[in-house]
Design a protein around this motif. Structure first.
Motif, mmCIF file in Angstrom:
data_model
loop_
_atom_site.group_PDB
_atom_site.id
_atom_site.type_symbol
_atom_site.label_atom_id
_atom_site.label_comp_id
_atom_site.label_asym_id
_atom_site.label_seq_id
_atom_site.Cartn_x
_atom_site.Cartn_y
_atom_site.Cartn_z
ATOM 1 N N VAL A 37 0.365 -1.128 -0.198
ATOM 2 C CA VAL A 37 -0.150 -0.371 0.165
ATOM 3 C C VAL A 37 0.889 1.262 -0.010
ATOM 4 O O VAL A 37 0.449 2.189 -0.510
ATOM 5 C CB VAL A 37 -0.943 -0.398 1.282
ATOM 6 N N GLN A 38 1.566 1.333 0.714
ATOM 7 C CA GLN A 38 2.462 2.563 0.987
ATOM 8 C C GLN A 38 3.295 2.877 -0.285
ATOM 9 O O GLN A 38 4.352 4.085 -1.113
ATOM 10 C CB GLN A 38 4.116 2.072 2.371
ATOM 11 N N HIS A 39 3.700 1.827 -1.438
ATOM 12 C CA HIS A 39 4.575 1.834 -2.605
ATOM 13 C C HIS A 39 4.009 2.635 -3.390
ATOM 14 O O HIS A 39 4.004 3.678 -4.197
ATOM 15 C CB HIS A 39 5.167 0.419 -2.842
ATOM 16 N N GLU A 41 0.952 3.900 -2.744
ATOM 17 C CA GLU A 41 1.057 5.335 -2.513
ATOM 18 C C GLU A 41 1.777 7.027 -2.688
ATOM 19 O O GLU A 41 1.338 7.565 -3.358
ATOM 20 C CB GLU A 41 0.603 5.495 -0.594
ATOM 21 N N PHE A 42 2.777 6.311 -2.697
ATOM 22 C CA PHE A 42 3.687 6.614 -3.134
ATOM 23 C C PHE A 42 3.677 6.922 -4.614
ATOM 24 O O PHE A 42 4.094 8.340 -5.412
ATOM 25 C CB PHE A 42 5.778 6.368 -3.002
ATOM 26 N N ALA A 43 3.509 6.232 -4.971
ATOM 27 C CA ALA A 43 3.540 6.212 -6.933
ATOM 28 C C ALA A 43 2.347 6.960 -6.833
ATOM 29 O O ALA A 43 2.648 8.011 -8.547
ATOM 30 C CB ALA A 43 3.414 4.699 -7.514
ATOM 31 N N GLN A 44 1.232 7.150 -6.503
ATOM 32 C CA GLN A 44 0.111 7.752 -7.067
ATOM 33 C C GLN A 44 0.438 9.194 -6.620
ATOM 34 O O GLN A 44 -0.249 10.047 -7.518
ATOM 35 C CB GLN A 44 -0.794 7.222 -6.083
ATOM 36 N N GLN A 45 1.555 9.687 -5.316
ATOM 37 C CA GLN A 45 1.158 11.094 -5.249
ATOM 38 C C GLN A 45 2.314 11.376 -6.448
ATOM 39 O O GLN A 45 2.499 12.728 -6.884
ATOM 40 C CB GLN A 45 2.781 10.668 -4.403
ATOM 41 N N VAL A 46 3.326 10.774 -6.693
ATOM 42 C CA VAL A 46 3.814 11.543 -8.934
ATOM 43 C C VAL A 46 3.387 11.696 -9.161
ATOM 44 O O VAL A 46 3.145 12.343 -9.971
ATOM 45 C CB VAL A 46 5.171 10.328 -8.878
ATOM 46 N N VAL A 47 1.881 10.903 -9.736
ATOM 47 C CA VAL A 47 1.153 10.836 -10.626
ATOM 48 C C VAL A 47 0.098 12.208 -10.187
ATOM 49 O O VAL A 47 0.174 12.994 -11.101
ATOM 50 C CB VAL A 47 0.589 9.243 -10.700
ATOM 51 N N ASN A 145 7.626 -10.057 -0.233
ATOM 52 C CA ASN A 145 6.889 -9.024 0.853
ATOM 53 C C ASN A 145 7.236 -7.898 1.055
ATOM 54 O O ASN A 145 7.106 -6.807 1.017
ATOM 55 C CB ASN A 145 8.795 -9.206 1.625
ATOM 56 N N PHE A 146 6.907 -8.131 -1.155
ATOM 57 C CA PHE A 146 6.826 -6.541 -1.696
ATOM 58 C C PHE A 146 7.625 -5.809 -1.367
ATOM 59 O O PHE A 146 7.343 -4.127 -1.021
ATOM 60 C CB PHE A 146 5.459 -6.435 -2.132
ATOM 61 N N LEU A 147 9.347 -5.899 -1.353
ATOM 62 C CA LEU A 147 9.920 -4.965 -1.449
ATOM 63 C C LEU A 147 10.225 -4.130 -2.755
ATOM 64 O O LEU A 147 11.061 -4.370 -3.340
ATOM 65 C CB LEU A 147 11.472 -5.329 -1.212
ATOM 66 N N PHE A 148 9.116 -3.360 -2.775
ATOM 67 C CA PHE A 148 9.731 -3.394 -4.882
ATOM 68 C C PHE A 148 10.975 -2.611 -4.193
ATOM 69 O O PHE A 148 11.307 -2.043 -5.652
ATOM 70 C CB PHE A 148 8.359 -1.987 -4.679
ATOM 71 N N ALA A 149 11.455 -1.098 -3.486
ATOM 72 C CA ALA A 149 12.519 0.089 -3.899
ATOM 73 C C ALA A 149 13.652 -1.229 -4.135
ATOM 74 O O ALA A 149 14.493 -1.161 -4.919
ATOM 75 C CB ALA A 149 12.575 0.589 -2.717
#
Length: 368
Positions: A37-39, A41-47, A145-149
């Protein structure tokens, strides 16, 4: 020189393995995880910021139940810009995620192929690229884990090793530029892997310098300084504003989040298995499987004298990375506060996976 036809075939083999790595998403959807969710949300902030005519998010008003968030002013932004760009192109988060995950798997595999090709045959390099794509921890980064970064940064790290190798062996300007650019992308993608990767690269470089002249040291230093300088647009503000983010507070580096509580192969994991709320047993299994995968290479390393010079730097980094995941490295963790910011020793599995793919590929080809 490898014929063009063979190069194309090997490239499409690597593409096929990257496609296989993301194929389950076609049936089961985008993976989830603790930080998914956090990842997003960050991408949505950029958009949202780009739609409003800005370039870099200053404050996200929609996060934290409308209370806002300044996290992306501190966290490395590259992974989220990549995901946001894909969203603009494809129009949905599902399509964007699928394509981005595929490209990350592919990019990392290409980096491994090019790195291994510096010292071994194209066949060995192709197998190493395929193995890295399917390494347990590499898959776990996105599927469990969805460690996307960190997953994104794992595609950059092989290029850091590639250009370190080239700077030491050839020392051309283009190699120094490649290393500087790789370091820049690593810094602006994931800080823990930057710290871990820097230690691994330093050991790798020192080991290689034992077999070459000392002249590349200056070129390596210039590349590192250039990479730090090119990424300053991010880290200068990050350092100034770190105190704004509660995650930097001491309590987030204690108890559950403390490095001392997250070693693999620790006695406590086995004696307190039923109470292992951190699920470190799973990390133990991942490390054990990875060690088994590269066992043939370790056997041939001691049997084949001709393999030792090229494999030794990789083997030393591999051994270091394994030790850094376990209590064997406690004295290092205890005395380096910056390393403690990584929080989880099992993050070193990223380096273990990378070097293990090289060792396993060499072992398989040698045994054939």
């Amino acid at each position: 020189m490898l014929p063009a036809r063979d190069k194309v075939i090997r490239f499409f083999l690597i593409v096929a393995f990257a496609a296989a790595a993301v194929a389950p998403m076609l049936a089961f959807g985008v993976p989830g995880g603790n930080d998914a969710v956090q990842h997003y949300e960050f991408a949505q902030q950029v958009v949202d910021t780009i739609r409003e005519g800005g370039l870099f998010p200053s404050f996200a008003s929609n996060s934290n139940h409308g209370l806002g968030d300044v996290g992306l002013r501190v966290y490395p932004p590259a992974a989220y810009y990549l995901l946001a760009f894909a969203y603009f192109v494809f129009g949905s988060w599902y399509s964007a995620s699928f394509i981005v995950f595929f490209l990350i798997f592919l990019t990392g595999a290409i980096g491994v192929y090019l790195w291994v090709s510096e010292s071994f045959s194209p066949k060995t390099a192709t197998i190493a690229a395929a193995l890295f794509t399917l390494m347990p921890f590499h898959l776990n980064e996105i599927y469990n884990n969805f460690l996307f970064a960190q997953f994104t940064a794992s595609a950059v790290l092989p290029f850091c090793f590639l250009f370190t190798n080239r700077v030491i062996k050839r020392g051309r300007l283009i190699d120094s530029v490649g290393l500087a650019v790789s370091i820049t992308f690593l810094i602006v993608t994931h800080l823990p892997l930057t710290i871990i990767g820097s230690m691994a690269l330093a050991v790798y470089a020192v080991t290689m310098l034992d077999r070459h002249s000392g002249r590349p040291i200056a070129k390596l230093a210039v590349s590192v300084i250039a990479g730090i300088g090119m990424s300053s647009f991010y880290w200068v503000r990050m350092l100034a504003e770190m105190s704004w983010v509660k995650h930097s507070a001491p309590q987030y580096f204690a108890k559950t989040w403390s490095y001392s509580e997250n070693y693999l192969f620790s006695i406590r994991t086995f004696t307190e298995f039923l109470d292992d709320e951190l699920a470190l047993w799973f990390g133990d299994i991942v490390l054990a499987v990875t060690l088994l995968i590269c066992t043939p290479a370790l056997v041939y390393f001691f049997r084949r004298l001709d393999l030792r010079p090229a494999l030794l730097p990789v083997l030393i980094v591999f051994g270091l990375a394994i030790a850094m995941t376990t209590p064997l490295s406690a004295v290092i963790w205890d005395n380096f506060p910056l390393l403690q910011k990584v929080q989880f020793p099992w993050r070193w599995l990223g380096v273990v996976s990378l070097t293990a793919s090289v060792l396993a590929a060499v072992g398989l080809v040698s045994a054939a």
